[in-house]
Design a protein around this motif. Structure first.
Motif, mmCIF file in Angstrom:
data_model
loop_
_atom_site.group_PDB
_atom_site.id
_atom_site.type_symbol
_atom_site.label_atom_id
_atom_site.label_comp_id
_atom_site.label_asym_id
_atom_site.label_seq_id
_atom_site.Cartn_x
_atom_site.Cartn_y
_atom_site.Cartn_z
ATOM 1 N N LEU A 14 0.822 -1.218 0.000
ATOM 2 C CA LEU A 14 0.000 0.000 0.000
ATOM 3 C C LEU A 14 0.847 1.256 0.000
ATOM 4 C CD1 LEU A 14 0.185 0.201 3.341
ATOM 5 C CD2 LEU A 14 -1.979 -1.016 3.196
ATOM 6 N N PHE A 15 1.668 1.381 -1.059
ATOM 7 C CA PHE A 15 2.400 2.627 -1.253
ATOM 8 C C PHE A 15 1.462 3.659 -1.871
ATOM 9 C CE2 PHE A 15 5.611 -0.770 -1.683
ATOM 10 C CZ PHE A 15 6.490 -0.393 -0.693
ATOM 11 N N CYS A 16 1.860 4.937 -1.891
ATOM 12 C CA CYS A 16 1.054 5.965 -2.563
ATOM 13 C C CYS A 16 0.881 5.565 -4.034
ATOM 14 C CB CYS A 16 1.768 7.317 -2.552
ATOM 15 S SG CYS A 16 2.140 7.964 -0.934
ATOM 16 N N PRO A 17 -0.226 5.969 -4.645
ATOM 17 C CA PRO A 17 -0.400 5.662 -6.070
ATOM 18 C C PRO A 17 0.770 6.251 -6.876
ATOM 19 C CG PRO A 17 -2.414 6.625 -5.128
ATOM 20 C CD PRO A 17 -1.362 6.706 -4.070
ATOM 21 N N GLY A 18 1.321 5.437 -7.751
ATOM 22 C CA GLY A 18 2.417 5.920 -8.597
ATOM 23 C C GLY A 18 3.780 5.861 -7.943
ATOM 24 N N CYS A 19 3.868 5.336 -6.749
ATOM 25 C CA CYS A 19 5.164 5.262 -6.050
ATOM 26 C C CYS A 19 6.076 4.251 -6.735
ATOM 27 C CB CYS A 19 4.937 4.856 -4.599
ATOM 28 S SG CYS A 19 6.489 4.592 -3.712
ATOM 29 N N SER A 20 7.324 4.658 -6.921
ATOM 30 C CA SER A 20 8.270 3.767 -7.609
ATOM 31 C C SER A 20 8.539 2.495 -6.784
ATOM 32 C CB SER A 20 9.576 4.505 -7.878
ATOM 33 O OG SER A 20 10.090 5.052 -6.672
ATOM 34 N N HIS A 21 8.402 2.582 -5.472
ATOM 35 C CA HIS A 21 8.648 1.412 -4.629
ATOM 36 C C HIS A 21 7.742 0.251 -5.036
ATOM 37 C CE1 HIS A 21 11.070 4.096 -2.468
ATOM 38 N NE2 HIS A 21 10.548 4.040 -1.251
ATOM 39 N N ASP A 22 6.503 0.599 -5.387
ATOM 40 C CA ASP A 22 5.533 -0.430 -5.746
ATOM 41 C C ASP A 22 6.011 -1.212 -6.973
ATOM 42 O OD1 ASP A 22 2.793 -1.328 -4.954
ATOM 43 O OD2 ASP A 22 2.447 -0.950 -7.100
ATOM 44 N N GLY A 49 11.560 4.127 6.833
ATOM 45 C CA GLY A 49 11.214 4.868 5.629
ATOM 46 C C GLY A 49 10.252 4.022 4.813
ATOM 47 N N CYS A 50 9.782 4.575 3.692
ATOM 48 C CA CYS A 50 8.806 3.834 2.897
ATOM 49 C C CYS A 50 9.409 2.540 2.355
ATOM 50 C CB CYS A 50 8.275 4.710 1.773
ATOM 51 S SG CYS A 50 7.427 6.189 2.410
ATOM 52 N N SER A 51 10.714 2.549 2.053
ATOM 53 C CA SER A 51 11.362 1.318 1.575
ATOM 54 C C SER A 51 11.383 0.265 2.685
ATOM 55 C CB SER A 51 12.798 1.616 1.133
ATOM 56 O OG SER A 51 13.563 2.012 2.259
ATOM 57 N N ASN A 118 16.335 5.039 -4.400
ATOM 58 C CA ASN A 118 16.648 6.463 -4.306
ATOM 59 C C ASN A 118 15.529 7.290 -4.924
ATOM 60 O OD1 ASN A 118 17.761 8.990 -4.260
ATOM 61 N ND2 ASN A 118 19.460 8.535 -5.663
ATOM 62 N N ASN A 119 14.796 8.013 -4.086
ATOM 63 C CA ASN A 119 13.796 8.953 -4.617
ATOM 64 C C ASN A 119 14.101 10.383 -4.178
ATOM 65 O OD1 ASN A 119 12.927 8.972 -1.992
ATOM 66 N ND2 ASN A 119 11.123 7.708 -2.368
ATOM 67 N N PHE A 120 15.323 10.606 -3.789
ATOM 68 C CA PHE A 120 15.898 11.952 -3.614
ATOM 69 C C PHE A 120 15.365 12.762 -2.435
ATOM 70 C CE2 PHE A 120 15.834 10.727 -8.087
ATOM 71 C CZ PHE A 120 17.183 10.650 -8.328
ATOM 72 N N PHE A 122 13.322 12.445 1.839
ATOM 73 C CA PHE A 122 12.698 11.661 2.898
ATOM 74 C C PHE A 122 11.190 11.688 2.683
ATOM 75 C CE2 PHE A 122 16.629 12.907 5.127
ATOM 76 C CZ PHE A 122 17.001 11.704 5.681
ATOM 77 N N GLY A 123 10.640 10.620 2.088
ATOM 78 C CA GLY A 123 9.203 10.593 1.814
ATOM 79 C C GLY A 123 8.393 10.605 3.098
ATOM 80 N N MET A 124 8.786 9.759 4.031
ATOM 81 C CA MET A 124 7.925 9.478 5.180
ATOM 82 C C MET A 124 7.760 10.668 6.133
ATOM 83 S SD MET A 124 8.185 6.070 7.501
ATOM 84 C CE MET A 124 7.214 4.856 6.611
ATOM 85 N N LEU A 196 10.438 7.692 -8.650
ATOM 86 C CA LEU A 196 9.629 8.855 -8.285
ATOM 87 C C LEU A 196 8.912 8.640 -6.962
ATOM 88 C CD1 LEU A 196 7.898 9.693 -11.692
ATOM 89 C CD2 LEU A 196 10.144 10.393 -10.856
ATOM 90 N N CYS A 197 8.797 9.727 -6.209
ATOM 91 C CA CYS A 197 8.011 9.751 -4.985
ATOM 92 C C CYS A 197 6.897 10.764 -5.189
ATOM 93 C CB CYS A 197 8.896 10.140 -3.806
ATOM 94 S SG CYS A 197 8.011 10.600 -2.305
ATOM 95 N N PRO A 198 5.759 10.328 -5.753
ATOM 96 C CA PRO A 198 4.675 11.277 -6.002
ATOM 97 C C PRO A 198 4.126 11.850 -4.704
ATOM 98 C CG PRO A 198 4.151 9.096 -6.927
ATOM 99 C CD PRO A 198 5.424 8.960 -6.156
ATOM 100 N N GLY A 199 4.262 11.120 -3.633
ATOM 101 C CA GLY A 199 3.745 11.584 -2.342
ATOM 102 C C GLY A 199 4.411 12.883 -1.918
ATOM 103 N N ARG A 200 5.695 13.031 -2.156
ATOM 104 C CA ARG A 200 6.422 14.175 -1.615
ATOM 105 C C ARG A 200 7.237 14.968 -2.623
ATOM 106 N NH1 ARG A 200 4.224 15.135 3.339
ATOM 107 N NH2 ARG A 200 4.317 13.284 4.638
ATOM 108 N N TYR A 201 7.776 14.295 -3.641
ATOM 109 C CA TYR A 201 8.855 14.940 -4.396
ATOM 110 C C TYR A 201 8.411 15.488 -5.751
ATOM 111 C CZ TYR A 201 13.697 15.651 -5.972
ATOM 112 O OH TYR A 201 14.866 16.196 -6.397
HETATM 113 S S1 SF4 Z 1 5.772 9.060 0.357
HETATM 114 FE FE1 SF4 Z 1 6.870 8.757 -1.544
HETATM 115 S S2 SF4 Z 1 8.161 6.945 -1.176
HETATM 116 FE FE2 SF4 Z 1 6.594 6.984 0.404
HETATM 117 S S3 SF4 Z 1 4.978 5.688 -0.380
HETATM 118 FE FE3 SF4 Z 1 4.475 7.782 -0.929
HETATM 119 S S4 SF4 Z 1 5.342 8.027 -2.949
HETATM 120 FE FE4 SF4 Z 1 6.256 6.226 -2.098
#
Ligand code: SF4
Lengths: 436, 372
Positions: A14-22, A49-51, A118-120, A122-124, A196-201
């Motif tokens: 359950l990462f944010c939609p579009g999160c590269s981690h997913d 962290g999200c990872s 690496n999403n450049f 701190f997302g969390m 990409l970190c759509p949640g934050r970056y």
């Molecule tokens: S905050 Fe960024 S890294 Fe964390 S889950 Fe959302 S998009 Fe992914």
């Protein structure tokens, strides 16, 4: 039947939609399945962290720990369980805070895989800058990221000794092939996966799969094995070295073979020397001599951390009964071999009673004392400074104080062999040959 | 009888070896380094693993990884290292990872004096974790204790799945003394209990009639899950207050409710004595001598030496103090354990005898305090 997925059906991602981690999670799962690995052949290790959600989303052995420390757990696991596939995920945050462990892992070369997602930022915690944030990025740390240079993991890992290093984009078609090569690599493999970190970056920064691909293209030329860092992995090397080590025999102890010169009561000896006089070793020898006469012994040492300078003091208690307090206020014998030691115990001399024996090395000034002082010119006896402490034990033995010559002789034989024993015997002989 | 000259640190290494320790990780620090050196001699030829961490944080991380793979793990440091161990001490307590941590105390605060003794970390070891949960701390008096208590420490860490501290001191660790090695007390070994087969494994559900969960090693046949985050019985993050409190209160209860079964101590009580000299660690040696000398002069004085400091052995303290008017707590600090004694023995006059100057408390100081 081989598994079709190792993802955890009880904990869907359950990462944010579009999160590269997913995306990376799914590619990694495919890689595991294609490699034919079972759940119990893998341990996913992660930090904060999200990872750090990766271990939860896999139905494999899982270890989730403290920020930046994942490599430490993973290294030990691989050494304890050499058959296990150990894969670490961390973000650019973990890379920064765990920098010492990343460097150490590169140098150490345990057969584990590090995936830096690496999403450049701190997302969390709200998009603050990390060790990889570009200077022109807009992040949650105000102007501070404009001041620090971003870390180039590929260069750092290569320089620190990692034998497999790759940079990849989350979005490249052959990411799975890179991950598989890294996991199968026998040794420490590092893959930086940008995404990409759509949640934050991405809201405030121009970044896209295309820009990532362009950005990393030159670095990707160097992906793969780093020739100059190729060597056996740590586990293999460790086991080979360990197997060649000799087992340590259990302490056998010394049998009481002799009678001490003063049979009743307790005897206390204070050796006041300087670094480089082997005072502590001499103390150990005297102690062993005591054991050879069936005495209880304590040896309390004092020296500065600069082992080649400053005072070196050893305080010995010999007793027919158990010894409690290990300090000495009124020694029966003082071996005053160096000004450094004498200075450290300056106050002791004024309190010495007349029956205390002080053996003073010629040239060492003593404070006023009522004790009986015997001066020994070790130089004239032909003793090197290194041997004065042992020499002073021989003087004690010669005066039949605390230890006898046979006790000292037996202690030397128990402690030393070959050339060292020979040289030590010569020191004792020289003292005995000298004038009384 | 054959005597060996052995320092406390070496005795700890042999204790660990005889307890079945297979893993050591540490970072060099005076006055604890000789434990590392001894483990490096003992373990590798027997198939064990010794790592020198890149720092103290890593050393603890290595130990946690190894312990979760089923290895008995040891680390050794001094006060500055305990500071850096803290985040992983919290992890080990909260996530029930067995481990033995030796703290060869030196004079603090901070880098302090590397080669001077102290018992300055007595409260620090107890409170070194976030969350304030209890830890077990054992305090040796001499080399023989170093050996035996290290085996007890491994047993307790396996039995309760928790980190256990050995509170040593430079004055024990680096002092050599005669020991009859073959005659040292060697407690029977205790091992963590592996989850029975054929039932679903919940990593943090206490086993039946116990406060401690079954163990499954990472890397074993069956899947094992470990996490530093707040978790329920299943090892996944939980936000349920009921689940959270059930887990956390169990962590406290499992140690505190059982302390009577591991309250190691020596009691040497005198009938009719007004004063109980209560002490631990290296100061017990001066206290023994002081008490013997006072008795030699016809004075009745009681002596008790605590070897389990944490959790505070409350019942034992009350029992020891019974019948005495005054309790003198002798320790190489400015009054750390005295606070606990004061808290427990409300009906007694409790006095602290101690100092922090890198010098052993002398028997004469204790005798004076008894007379005062
Ligand atoms: S905050 Fe960024 S890294 Fe964390 S889950 Fe959302 S998009 Fe992914």
């Amino acid at each position: 039947m081989p598994e079709t997925t190792l993802l955890n059906s009880q904990r869907p991602p359950l990462f944010c939609p579009g999160c590269s981690h997913d995306s990376v999670l799914k590619v990694l799962d495919k890689v595991f399945v294609n490699m034919g690995l079972a759940a119990n052949q893998i341990c996913m290790v992660s930090d904060i962290g999200c990872s750090g959600l990766f271990d939860t989303f896999f139905n494999t052995h899982a270890f989730h720990g403290v920020h930046g420390r994942a490599l430490t757990y993973a290294t030990a696991m691989k050494l304890c369980r050499p058959e296990l596939n150990v894969v670490v995920t961390m973000g650019d945050g973990g890379l920064g805070i765990g920098g010492a462990h990343v460097l150490s892992a590169c140098r150490r070369n345990a057969d584990i895989t590090l995936l830096v997602l690496n999403n450049f930022n701190f997302g969390m915690t709200g998009g603050q800058c990390s060790a990889t944030t570009p200077q022109d990025a807009v992040v949650g740390s105000g102007f501070l990221n404009r001041l620090d240079l971003p870390l180039d993991l590929q260069k750092v890992a290569r320089a620190a000794g990692a034998p497999y290093v790759a940079v990849a984009s989350t979005y490249q078609k052959d990411l799975g092939a890179i991950l598989r090569e890294a996991i199968e690599y026998k040794g420490f493999s590092v893959v930086e996966i940008q995404g990409l970190c759509p949640g934050r970056y991405t809201k405030r920064n121009q970044i896209s799969p295309k820009s990532i691909a362009e950005e990393i293209a030159p670095a990707q030329e160097f992906n793969g094995e780093v020739k100059e860092n190729v060597r056996p992995d740590y586990g293999q090397a460790y086991r080979a070295q360990a197997a060649a080590q000799r087992k340590v025999p259990r302490p056998a102890g010394l049998q009481a073979l002799y009678k001490p010169p003063q049979e009743d009561g307790r005897q206390t000896v204070m050796l006041l020397g300087a670094a480089g006089q082997r005072a502590i070793t001499a103390g150990e020898l005297a102690g062993m001599a005591g054991l050879l006469a069936g005495l209880q012994v304590t040896q309390k040492n004092e020296y500065n951390i600069t082992v080649l300078r400053g005072p070196s003091i050893t305080e010995l208690i010999f007793s027919a009964t158990p010894i409690d307090y290990t300090g000495i206020t009124q020694p029966d014998v003082v071996l005053a071999l160096a000004p450094e030691g004498v200075e450290r115990r300056y106050g002791v001399f004024a309190q010495l009673p007349s029956q205390t024996l002080v053996i003073r090395a010629a040239g060492v000034e003593l404070p006023e004392t009522r004790a009986q002082v015997e001066t020994v010119d070790f130089k004239a006896l032909g003793l090197n400074k290194l041997d004065w402490a042992l020499g002073s034990l021989a003087v004690m033995a010669k005066m039949n104080k605390v230890i006898s010559r046979e006790m000292l002789q037996a202690a030397l034989e128990a402690r030393f062999r070959g050339k060292v024993l020979e040289a030590s015997n010569q020191v004792v002989d020289k003292v005995y040959a000298g004038a009384a | 009888m054959a005597l060996t000259l052995m320092e406390g640190n070496e005795a700890i290494a042999w204790g660990a070896f005889d307890a079945g320790c297979q893993f050591f990780a540490g970072y060099p620090i005076t006055p604890a380094t000789s434990i590392y050196s001894a483990m490096l001699q003992l373990l590798p030829p027997e198939g064990g693993i010794v790592l020198q961490g890149e720092d103290e944080i890593a050393s603890m991380g290595y130990c946690l990884g190894a312990s979760m793979c089923g290895h008995k793990a040891l680390t050794a440091t001094s006060g500055p290292g305990i500071s850096l161990y803290s985040e992983h001490i919290s992890f080990a307590i909260g996530s029930e990872i067995p481990l033995v941590i030796v703290n060869v105390q030196r004079l603090g605060p901070s880098t302090g004096s590397a080669t001077r003794g102290a018992d300055g970390d007595i409260q620090f070891m107890r409170w070194s974790n976030t969350g304030g949960l209890p830890a077990i701390v054992l305090a040796p008096v001499d080399a023989a204790d170093c050996y035996t208590l290290t085996i007890h420490a491994f047993n307790l860490s396996e039995r309760f799945r928790c980190p256990v501290f050995i509170a040593s001191n430079k004055e024990i660790g680096l002092t050599r003394e005669s020991v009859d090695f073959d005659a040292l007390e060697k407690p029977a070994l205790v091992e963590r209990v592996v989850a029975p087969e054929g039932q679903p494994y919940l990593p943090f559900r206490p086993s039946p009639d116990s406060e401690v969960p079954y163990f499954l090693p990472i890397g074993g046949e069956r899947i094992s899950r470990q996490t530093s985050s707040t978790h329920g019985e299943n090892g996944y993050i939980t936000t349920s207050p009921a689940e959270i409190s059930a887990q956390i209160e169990r962590l406290e209860r499992k140690l505190v409710s059982a302390v009577d079964s591991y309250s190691f101590h020596e009691a040497d009580l005198s009938a009719g004595a007004d004063t109980l000299v209560l002490t631990y660690g290296v100061s017990a040696r001066a206290a023994r001598q002081a008490v013997n000398e006072l008795r030699g002069k016809g004075q009745a004085v009681s002596l008790a030496v605590l070897k389990t400091l944490w959790p505070v052995p409350t019942a034992l303290l009350r029992q020891l103090a019974q019948g005495h008017k005054r309790v003198l707590v002798v320790e190489m600090n400015l009054g750390q354990y005295s606070r606990e004694v004061q808290r427990v023995l409300t009906g007694h006059e409790v006095q602290h005898v101690g100092q922090m100057d890198g010098v052993l408390i002398k028997p004469s100081q204790i005798k004076e305090a008894v007379h005062a």
